[in-house]
Design a protein around this motif. Structure first.
Motif, short mmCIF file in Angstrom:
data_model
loop_
_atom_site.label_atom_id
_atom_site.label_comp_id
_atom_site.label_asym_id
_atom_site.label_seq_id
_atom_site.Cartn_x
_atom_site.Cartn_y
_atom_site.Cartn_z
N GLY A 1 58.23 17.14 68.00
CA GLY A 1 59.01 18.14 67.24
C GLY A 1 58.31 18.76 66.28
O GLY A 1 58.30 20.26 66.29
N ALA A 2 57.17 18.31 65.71
CA ALA A 2 56.34 19.09 64.64
C ALA A 2 55.31 19.99 65.36
O ALA A 2 55.18 21.08 65.11
N PHE A 3 54.92 19.45 66.46
CA PHE A 3 54.05 20.13 67.25
C PHE A 3 54.67 21.28 68.06
O PHE A 3 54.07 22.69 67.85
N ALA A 4 55.92 21.24 68.50
CA ALA A 4 56.76 22.34 68.97
C ALA A 4 57.03 23.49 67.96
O ALA A 4 56.86 24.55 68.39
N ARG A 5 57.25 22.95 66.84
CA ARG A 5 57.69 23.93 65.73
C ARG A 5 56.17 24.85 65.25
O ARG A 5 56.50 25.94 65.30
N LEU A 6 55.16 24.09 65.28
CA LEU A 6 53.82 24.71 64.85
C LEU A 6 53.67 25.70 66.13
O LEU A 6 53.19 26.90 65.94
N ALA A 7 54.04 25.42 67.23
CA ALA A 7 53.68 26.44 68.50
C ALA A 7 54.33 27.61 68.27
O ALA A 7 53.80 28.74 68.54
N VAL A 8 55.73 27.40 67.85
CA VAL A 8 56.60 28.54 67.98
C VAL A 8 56.00 29.39 66.59
O VAL A 8 55.92 30.82 66.79
N GLU A 9 55.43 28.66 65.81
CA GLU A 9 54.88 29.70 64.62
C GLU A 9 53.53 30.32 64.73
O GLU A 9 53.42 31.32 64.34
N LEU A 10 52.98 29.83 65.63
CA LEU A 10 51.49 30.30 66.08
C LEU A 10 51.90 31.35 67.21
O LEU A 10 50.96 31.97 67.92
N GLY A 11 53.18 31.72 67.72
CA GLY A 11 53.40 32.59 68.83
C GLY A 11 53.64 32.14 70.23
O GLY A 11 53.61 32.81 70.94
N VAL A 12 53.71 30.97 70.45
CA VAL A 12 53.82 30.30 71.80
C VAL A 12 55.21 30.61 72.03
O VAL A 12 55.99 30.05 71.44
N GLY A 13 55.58 31.05 73.12
CA GLY A 13 56.92 31.40 73.58
C GLY A 13 57.48 30.49 74.45
O GLY A 13 58.85 30.57 74.83
N ARG A 14 56.80 29.72 75.28
CA ARG A 14 57.24 28.80 76.17
C ARG A 14 56.82 27.68 76.10
O ARG A 14 55.49 27.18 75.92
N LEU A 15 57.63 26.65 76.47
CA LEU A 15 57.23 25.10 76.34
C LEU A 15 57.68 24.43 77.33
O LEU A 15 58.95 24.64 77.84
N THR A 16 57.25 23.40 78.13
CA THR A 16 57.61 22.61 79.13
C THR A 16 57.25 21.08 78.46
O THR A 16 56.21 20.96 77.99
N LEU A 17 58.13 20.18 78.89
CA LEU A 17 58.13 19.08 78.40
C LEU A 17 57.99 17.82 79.63
O LEU A 17 59.08 18.00 80.06
N LEU A 18 57.06 17.06 79.61
CA LEU A 18 57.23 15.96 80.66
C LEU A 18 58.09 14.82 80.14
O LEU A 18 57.85 14.25 79.07
N SER A 19 58.85 14.76 80.94
CA SER A 19 60.06 13.64 80.25
C SER A 19 60.05 12.61 81.43
O SER A 19 59.76 12.77 82.36
N ALA A 20 60.94 11.61 81.23
CA ALA A 20 61.40 10.54 82.15
C ALA A 20 62.67 10.57 82.54
O ALA A 20 63.54 10.36 81.78
N ARG A 21 62.96 10.10 83.94
CA ARG A 21 64.35 9.97 84.46
C ARG A 21 64.92 8.82 84.07
O ARG A 21 64.33 7.74 84.14
N GLY A 22 66.22 8.73 83.59
CA GLY A 22 66.83 7.78 83.23
C GLY A 22 66.31 7.12 81.82
O GLY A 22 66.96 5.93 81.62
N GLU A 23 65.41 7.68 80.95
CA GLU A 23 64.90 6.83 79.63
C GLU A 23 65.65 7.50 78.47
O GLU A 23 65.55 8.64 78.01
N ASP A 24 66.72 6.69 78.29
CA ASP A 24 67.43 7.18 77.13
C ASP A 24 66.70 7.30 75.83
O ASP A 24 66.84 8.02 75.03
N GLN A 25 65.49 6.47 75.75
CA GLN A 25 64.40 6.77 74.53
C GLN A 25 63.91 8.11 74.28
O GLN A 25 63.54 8.10 73.28
N ALA A 26 63.90 8.75 75.62
CA ALA A 26 63.12 10.09 75.57
C ALA A 26 64.04 11.24 75.19
O ALA A 26 63.75 12.39 74.80
N HIS A 27 65.42 10.87 74.91
CA HIS A 27 66.19 11.91 74.54
C HIS A 27 66.14 12.61 73.29
O HIS A 27 66.22 13.82 73.09
N ALA A 28 65.74 11.80 72.34
CA ALA A 28 65.55 12.47 70.72
C ALA A 28 64.07 13.49 70.91
O ALA A 28 64.20 14.58 70.44
N THR A 29 63.21 12.92 71.90
CA THR A 29 62.14 13.90 71.91
C THR A 29 62.30 15.22 72.66
O THR A 29 62.19 16.40 72.36
N GLU A 30 63.18 15.14 73.83
CA GLU A 30 63.67 16.52 74.41
C GLU A 30 64.60 17.16 73.70
O GLU A 30 64.33 18.25 73.51
#
Length: 297
Positions: A99-128
């Motif tokens: 989350g901190a990295f994604a917010r910094l990316a936006v501050e620096l002008g990055v307009g698109r983000l992709t995240l590699l996540s895991a199918r069925g992994e409830d633990q990953a939902h907060a990161t998504e």
């Protein structure tokens, strides 16, 4: 360990107010660029004509999730970024860091983000959720178990040694070739609005148990490789004995207890929808790796 290793197919978020989203044609930062998926994202992005900034802890572009002083230099001047968190997208601390990295990316002008996540992994939902909330257009790519986990990384030694000890039981998994994941990531970056602000569910074309997968590898490699199922707790204890930090071993134990409970024993059409073709079959991956001598003792 999936693991970078899944529930609803192709969800669309309607909260973003941007009306148009031109396809990315400039510079893409790829984190984890030396990993199983990351290096294929680099290859696929370069083939698509993008300028790629391949970032890793020891590469020319230095990036380390644990060292925030490396983040800004890696991001500055990039138009888009692909995020792959180590050791796992659902690990303790992942949501805060990503989350901190994604917010910094936006501050620096990055307009698109992709995240590699895991199918069925409830633990990953907060990161998504942290990526969705950052303010950029986003695509979350939830992938099933990597076929390449059997040809690269920590499981390879067991395969070469003739015995895979793993807490997969007899559960069925839709093994996916990581090259398909990489191609989907690049399609999300270059496809404009079509794949923006969506969660994509990716699987291979058929279900296999780990026993069946190992048997296919053994047959193609022309040698005996046994599959020995163990409990997640026994596997976690073995990891700790081999020096894996206690917190990471505890997380992996929980991850294997949940993700390998059969929740992913179904196929999705995500690869077909995004790429307009069927996903690569596990047998094709096995034939290629066997020919290359990957599983020779």
């Amino acid at each position: 360990m999936t693991t970078n290793a899944m529930n609803t197919t192709n969800q669309t978020n309607t909260e973003h107010t941007t009306d148009t989203d031109p396809a990315v044609t400039g510079t893409v930062l790829v984190t984890g660029a030396t990993g199983r998926v990351g290096r294929r994202v680099v290859e696929s992005a370069e083939a698509a004509g993008l300028t790629v900034r391949a970032a890793s802890r020891c590469g020319a572009v230095r990036f380390d999730w644990a060292d925030r002083s490396t983040w800004a230099d890696a991001l500055r001047g990039a138009d888009a970024a692909h995020l792959a968190y180590l050791p796992d997208v659902g690990a303790p601390g992942a949501a805060e860091a990503v989350g901190a990295f994604a917010r910094l990316a936006v501050e620096l002008g990055v307009g698109r983000l992709t995240l590699l996540s895991a199918r069925g992994e409830d633990q990953a939902h907060a990161t998504e959720a942290a990526v969705r909330a950052a303010g950029a257009r986003w695509t979350v790519v939830r992938a099933s178990w990597f076929a390449q986990n059997l040809s690269e990384g920590p499981l390879l030694d067991g395969m070469r040694g003739g015995e895979l000890v793993f807490p997969g039981g007899e559960v069925l998994e839709p093994f996916i070739d990581v090259r398909d994941i990489a191609d989907v990531v690049v399609a999300a970056l270059t496809g404009g609005d079509r794949l923006a602000d969506r969660t994509l569910d990716l699987t291979g074309p058929r279900l296999l148990s780990f026993r069946q997968a190992v048997a296919e590898v053994a047959a193609a490699a022309g040698r005996r490789i046994a599959y020995v199922p163990v409990s997640a707790r026994d596997y976690g204890a073995a990891l700790a004995e081999f020096g894996v930090p206690a917190e990471e071993a505890a997380f992996l134990t929980e991850l294997f207890e949940t993700n390998l409970d059969g929740r992913n024993a179904h196929l999705s059409g995500g690869v077909r929808e995004v790429l307009g073709r069927e996903p690569r079959d596990f047998a094709d991956f096995v034939a290629e790796q066997a020919e290359a001598g990957t599983w020779k003792a």
